[in-house]
Design an enzyme around this catalytic site. Structure first.
Site, PDB file in Angstrom:
ATOM      1  N   ASP A 103       0.877  -1.159   0.000  1.00 24.78           N
ATOM      2  CA  ASP A 103       0.000   0.000   0.000  1.00 24.78           C
ATOM      3  C   ASP A 103       0.922   1.220   0.000  1.00 24.78           C
ATOM      4  OD1 ASP A 103      -2.133  -1.721   0.306  1.00 24.78           O
ATOM      5  OD2 ASP A 103      -2.751  -0.957   2.267  1.00 24.78           O
TER       6      ASP A 103
ATOM      7  N   HIS B 119       5.317  -7.273  -0.190  1.00 28.26           N
ATOM      8  CA  HIS B 119       4.951  -8.545  -0.804  1.00 28.26           C
ATOM      9  C   HIS B 119       5.560  -8.683  -2.193  1.00 28.26           C
ATOM     10  CE1 HIS B 119       1.764  -9.457   2.276  1.00 28.26           C
ATOM     11  NE2 HIS B 119       1.970  -8.163   2.480  1.00 28.26           N
TER      12      HIS B 119
ATOM     13  N   SER C 280       8.332   3.696   4.869  1.00 26.51           N
ATOM     14  CA  SER C 280       9.529   4.055   4.110  1.00 26.51           C
ATOM     15  C   SER C 280       9.244   3.947   2.626  1.00 26.51           C
ATOM     16  CB  SER C 280      10.716   3.182   4.502  1.00 26.51           C
ATOM     17  OG  SER C 280      11.904   3.718   3.951  1.00 26.51           O
TER      18      SER C 280
END
Length: 280
Positions: A90, A146, A247
């Site tokens: 995200d 991911h 980050s």
């Protein structure tokens, strides 16, 4: 405070030491009423959507566990097309493109090389001319990373470095920002050939953890490059690691192997699992 004043302050700030202290504080168990109140204040301040969290806020005994919280099952469906490249996080798109002679755009007027980013000219060579994108994770975002495609994890590189912020002021003013900050690079072999998932540390991002091996950054260990003999299979959307706080993630592919989707524009908001490109 203008950008130049901010950058002067950042040069003086002991960023590594501060990140260490903040990290220790986020992992420290505190009395439940204290840390729950603090987490609720943080969630309100950064507009964290706790309805998406795997557990209610009372479940997390430390800030670190709250920051690295999972999502409710099924909340981020992974695009099922075997040739679709999906967002690994995200976040918000910072830059996107195809590396011209191994160069990537950090911000207007600032470029860096893939060789600098990976800290290894030989490892970087396959990615010269390939598709790349930079995705920023804010403090409010889900902080796990991911795999953008199914494949095999072939190795990793831990590159110790500095802890500059990755906010707009730093991105616009700090030369080769992503190449001087601490990084954990995961290398994969996929249907699109080689892929590098570069996880970039920042101020107060005290540690980056791998999901596929016992690797944790910023623990006093020296840099390390490791190649697996057989590797680890990973499905598309499988977890590769997590940030303690937010980050930046940079994706790299070999030339001609991935074509970006029109949705992948600067400042576009992404969700884990959504299609961002295709393997031609």
């Amino acid at each position: 405070m203008n950008d130049q004043t901010f950058m002067k302050l950042m040069r003086l700030l002991p960023k590594s030491a501060l990140s260490t202290v903040v990290g220790m504080a986020t992992r420290a168990p505190l009395p439940a009423p204290v840390h729950q109140a603090a987490m609720r204040a943080f969630a309100r301040s950064y507009n964290v959507d706790m309805a998406e969290a795997e557990h209610p806020i009372e479940h997390y005994p430390t800030f670190a566990q709250f920051f690295t919280r999972g999502l409710k099952t099924g909340l981020r469906p992974i695009d099922a097309d075997a040739k679709s490249v999906v967002s690994p996080v995200d976040g918000r798109v910072s830059q996107v493109g195809y590396s011209d002679l191994g160069r990537c755009l950090q911000a207007k007027g600032i470029e860096y090389t893939v060789d600098e980013l990976l800290g290894d000219a030989e490892a970087a060579k396959p990615f010269h001319g390939g598709a790349w994108t930079t995705i920023y994770l804010s403090p409010r975002d889900y902080h796990r990373i991911h795999s953008p495609l199914a494949g095999t994890i072939t190795g990793y590189a831990y590159i110790p470095g500095e802890f500059w912020p990755v906010n707009p002021a730093s991105v616009l003013n700090k030369q080769s920002l992503f190449c001087v900050n601490e990084r954990l690079v995961t290398y994969l072999e996929t249907v699109a050939g080689k892929c590098a998932v570069v996880k970039v540390g920042a101020t107060c991002v005290s540690r980056i953890k791998a999901a596929y091996d016992d690797v944790t950054t910023h623990t006093g260990q020296p840099g390390k490059v490791h190649r697996y003999q057989e590797g680890y299979k990973v499905e598309k959307g499988g977890e590769l690691g997590r940030f303690e706080m937010g980050s930046t993630v940079i994706l790299l592919f070999e030339p001609g192997r991935v074509k970006w989707d029109p949705v992948l524009q600067e400042d576009a908001v992404l969700r884990l699992g959504q299609r961002i490109g295709v393997v031609p």
